[in-house]
Every structure is written in structure tokens, then in C-alpha cells.
Design a protein around this motif. Structure first.
Motif, PDB file in Angstrom:
ATOM      1  N   ASN A  47       0.823  -1.213   0.000  1.00  0.00           N
ATOM      2  CA  ASN A  47       0.000   0.000   0.000  1.00  0.00           C
ATOM      3  C   ASN A  47       0.858   1.265   0.000  1.00  0.00           C
ATOM      4  O   ASN A  47       0.599   2.206  -0.752  1.00  0.00           O
ATOM      5  CB  ASN A  47      -0.938   0.010   1.206  1.00  0.00           C
ATOM      6  CG  ASN A  47      -2.095  -0.934   1.022  1.00  0.00           C
ATOM      7  OD1 ASN A  47      -2.634  -1.055  -0.067  1.00  0.00           O
ATOM      8  ND2 ASN A  47      -2.467  -1.617   2.085  1.00  0.00           N
ATOM      9  N   HIS A  51       1.037   3.995  -3.165  1.00  0.00           N
ATOM     10  CA  HIS A  51       0.710   5.411  -2.976  1.00  0.00           C
ATOM     11  C   HIS A  51       1.919   6.297  -3.265  1.00  0.00           C
ATOM     12  O   HIS A  51       1.775   7.379  -3.826  1.00  0.00           O
ATOM     13  CB  HIS A  51       0.178   5.661  -1.567  1.00  0.00           C
ATOM     14  CG  HIS A  51      -1.226   5.186  -1.399  1.00  0.00           C
ATOM     15  ND1 HIS A  51      -2.290   5.765  -2.041  1.00  0.00           N
ATOM     16  CD2 HIS A  51      -1.733   4.157  -0.688  1.00  0.00           C
ATOM     17  CE1 HIS A  51      -3.394   5.136  -1.717  1.00  0.00           C
ATOM     18  NE2 HIS A  51      -3.079   4.142  -0.898  1.00  0.00           N
ATOM     19  N   TRP A  52       3.117   5.853  -2.894  1.00  0.00           N
ATOM     20  CA  TRP A  52       4.323   6.621  -3.183  1.00  0.00           C
ATOM     21  C   TRP A  52       4.524   6.734  -4.697  1.00  0.00           C
ATOM     22  O   TRP A  52       4.847   7.804  -5.208  1.00  0.00           O
ATOM     23  CB  TRP A  52       5.531   5.982  -2.517  1.00  0.00           C
ATOM     24  CG  TRP A  52       6.806   6.715  -2.790  1.00  0.00           C
ATOM     25  CD1 TRP A  52       7.796   6.343  -3.631  1.00  0.00           C
ATOM     26  CD2 TRP A  52       7.202   7.978  -2.252  1.00  0.00           C
ATOM     27  NE1 TRP A  52       8.793   7.283  -3.636  1.00  0.00           N
ATOM     28  CE2 TRP A  52       8.464   8.288  -2.799  1.00  0.00           C
ATOM     29  CE3 TRP A  52       6.626   8.858  -1.349  1.00  0.00           C
ATOM     30  CZ2 TRP A  52       9.139   9.456  -2.481  1.00  0.00           C
ATOM     31  CZ3 TRP A  52       7.314  10.017  -1.030  1.00  0.00           C
ATOM     32  CH2 TRP A  52       8.541  10.308  -1.584  1.00  0.00           C
ATOM     33  N   PHE A  55       2.029   9.176  -6.087  1.00  0.00           N
ATOM     34  CA  PHE A  55       2.444  10.532  -5.742  1.00  0.00           C
ATOM     35  C   PHE A  55       3.562  11.003  -6.666  1.00  0.00           C
ATOM     36  O   PHE A  55       3.528  12.122  -7.187  1.00  0.00           O
ATOM     37  CB  PHE A  55       2.903  10.585  -4.280  1.00  0.00           C
ATOM     38  CG  PHE A  55       3.635  11.844  -3.930  1.00  0.00           C
ATOM     39  CD1 PHE A  55       2.945  13.038  -3.797  1.00  0.00           C
ATOM     40  CD2 PHE A  55       5.006  11.840  -3.739  1.00  0.00           C
ATOM     41  CE1 PHE A  55       3.630  14.217  -3.478  1.00  0.00           C
ATOM     42  CE2 PHE A  55       5.692  12.996  -3.428  1.00  0.00           C
ATOM     43  CZ  PHE A  55       4.997  14.184  -3.296  1.00  0.00           C
TER      44      PHE A  55
END
Length: 67
Positions: A47, A51-52, A55
Motif C-alpha cells: 500500500n 501510494h508513493w 504521488f
């Protein structure tokens, strides 16, 4: 290929971490497949990594549109 120094560092980091996770697949399949703590750790890592990556993609797109 002329990468920005930060982009080059992040690229190396991601390649290194990919290799680490591929190597960890072996003991995971052989020894830790019933370890709830290990499965929870892998899920959390997946997760965070997703998300990184999202981003970083959004940031790169934003910087590309500003140029």
C-alpha cells in the motif's frame, strides 16, 4: 539518458528495493507463508509503495505541465 540527480537516486532506490522484494519471495514461499505478521507487513508495504508511486507520477506530471 540524462536524468535529474534526484530522479536518478529514486530510480536506483526503486531498483534496489525491487531486487530485495524479489529475493524475499523465496523465504516467503518456503518458510513464512503462514506468518500473519509477515503477510500484514507485505500488505502495508504494498500500500505504501503504491501510494508513493502514484504521488511521484502525479508530481512528475505536474512538473511536466509547468515547463
Amino acid at each position: 539518458m540524462n536524468l535529474h540527480p534526484k530522479a536518478k537516486t529514486l530510480s536506483r532506490l526503486h531498483l534496489t528495493l525491487t531486487c530485495v522484494w524479489v529475493l524475499l519471495a523465496i523465504p516467503t514461499l518456503l518458510l513464512w507463508r503462514e506468518s500473519i505478521l509477515w503477510v500484514a507487513f507485505m500488505s502495508l508495504y504494498a500500500n505504501v509503495a503504491a501510494h508513493w508511486a502514484a504521488f511521484q507520477g502525479a508530481r512528475a506530471e505536474r512538473e511536466a505541465t509547468q515547463d
